[in-house]
Design an enzyme around this catalytic site. Structure first.
Site, short mmCIF file in Angstrom:
data_model
loop_
_atom_site.label_atom_id
_atom_site.label_comp_id
_atom_site.label_asym_id
_atom_site.label_seq_id
_atom_site.Cartn_x
_atom_site.Cartn_y
_atom_site.Cartn_z
N ARG A 81 0.71 -1.34 -0.17
CA ARG A 81 0.09 0.09 0.13
C ARG A 81 0.97 1.30 -0.03
O ARG A 81 1.96 1.21 0.50
CB ARG A 81 -0.69 -0.02 1.18
N LYS A 112 -1.94 -2.68 8.01
CA LYS A 112 -3.36 -2.34 8.82
C LYS A 112 -3.04 -3.19 10.16
O LYS A 112 -2.68 -4.26 9.99
CB LYS A 112 -4.46 -2.74 7.92
N HIS A 149 -2.59 2.75 -5.68
CA HIS A 149 -3.50 1.27 -5.24
C HIS A 149 -3.88 0.71 -6.68
O HIS A 149 -4.07 -0.56 -6.52
CB HIS A 149 -4.70 1.78 -4.75
N ARG A 183 -1.01 -1.56 -6.93
CA ARG A 183 -1.12 -2.91 -6.18
C ARG A 183 -2.23 -3.77 -6.85
O ARG A 183 -1.88 -5.05 -6.73
CB ARG A 183 -1.61 -2.27 -4.97
N HIS A 196 -3.88 -9.33 3.13
CA HIS A 196 -5.30 -9.23 3.28
C HIS A 196 -5.77 -10.18 4.77
O HIS A 196 -5.08 -11.20 4.74
CB HIS A 196 -6.05 -9.85 2.16
N TYR A 202 -9.48 -10.65 -7.06
CA TYR A 202 -8.63 -10.44 -8.20
C TYR A 202 -8.77 -11.75 -9.08
O TYR A 202 -8.24 -11.28 -10.29
CB TYR A 202 -7.19 -10.47 -7.70
#
Length: 322
Positions: free
Chosen positions: A173, A197, A268, A271, A294, A303
């Protein structure tokens, strides 16, 4: 429980002066909970507290003596109905529903309410649109354009090449890229350690082109920009401080713009592109999940839909009986 304690969460809670004090204190305490206990990002704290403040403003409309324990399912539904009537997007409604569910659950856990009406609140999920990605040839041309700009070894050009190469090579990110320190790069193993995150650290590999870009930046580019304010930051702005996300977005936009026919992408988008190309190249879905950081495999599965959509588009264009 003492709801008037002085310790408050730092950061973007925003003013709650429009609310009665009896309600405003809960917004501040909820922000503190999100920041210090749930370890949510500043962006998430800001979004959730904004949504909760809106809900409580609705609750207090015509009821200055309202309490958070007065929130029921009807209150939540009426508040969401107002959002829909005002033209809020489906994705926005889905996020606001998530915000207030988190809030009402916290109210019960913290002893401020006996019942959690959020558990009965249903909302249509947001439509998941397929992200725009570069074709492999376009991505290659973007990297070539970034490399050609760095041939004269201008410090900023060398930095810009690292930005583009690393975002595409690793799929990290933009915030993770900006937060990279020098000791977060293991040049021998060709991996970077990023803080994602929830302050979760992960290790992501990169290839030879990104390794070359990093080596030249660290050896030639960074020393030319470094100042006392640089600290351990890997990537620097023109004044020597840690590079910001806005600067990175500008770099990516300009790099993609140099390739005719390529869709305009933000960081992004690189990404998304990296994830799609990994899957198209045969990477296992769970490996891609780990690379991207994730928490849920369902997020990574988006994806696979991108790859199928591109395959279908090629088939429809090329097959005589499509």
């Amino acid at each position: 429980m003492d709801h008037d304690r002085r310790r408050r969460a730092p950061g973007p809670t925003g003013p709650a002066s429009a609310l009665p004090p009896a309600l405003a204190v809960h917004v501040e305490d909820f922000a503190e909970h999100l920041t210090l206990q749930s370890n949510r990002s500043a962006h998430t704290v800001r979004a959730y507290t904004t949504d909760v403040r809106s809900l409580l403003t609705h609750l207090a409309d015509g009821r200055p003596d309202a309490q958070v324990s007065d929130i029921d399912l009807g209150t939540l539904r009426a508040w969401l109905a107002r959002q829909v009537a005002s033209g809020a997007a489906r994705s926005t409604i889905a996020r606001r529903t998530s915000s207030v569910r988190t809030f009402t659950s916290w109210l019960v856990r913290s002893g401020r309410a006996e019942h959690d009406p959020g558990t009965r609140l249903a909302s249509a999920g947001a439509h998941r649109t397929l992200p725009t990605v570069l074709h492999a040839e376009q991505a290659s041309e973007v990297m070539v354009a970034a490399e050609s700009g760095a041939r004269e070894e201008h410090p900023v050009a060398l930095r810009d090449r690292v930005i583009v190469e690393l975002l595409y090579a690793t799929g990290i990110r933009v915030g993770e890229l900006c937060g990279l320190d020098l000791d977060g790069v293991d040049s021998e193993r060709r991996v970077v350690r990023v803080l994602g995150k929830g302050d979760k650290e992960r290790t992501v590999p990169y290839g030879a082109p990104a390794a070359d870009a990093l080596e030249r930046w660290v050896a030639i580019g960074r020393p030319a920009l470094v100042t006392a304010a640089s600290g351990p930051a890997l990537l620097l702005g023109k004044r020597g401080g840690r590079i910001g996300q806005r600067q990175v977005r500008t770099v990516v936009h300009e790099a993609v713009e140099a390739v005719p026919g390529a869709p305009d992408l933000a960081p992004h988008g690189l990404r998304h592109t990296a994830a799609t190309h990994l899957l198209e190249g045969g990477a296992d879905l769970r490996v891609v999940q780990e690379v991207l950081g994730h928490s849920s495999l369902a997020t990574t599965q988006l994806y696979t839909h991108v790859s199928v959509a591109r395959l279908r588009a090629v088939h429809e264009q090329a097959h005589p009986r499509a």
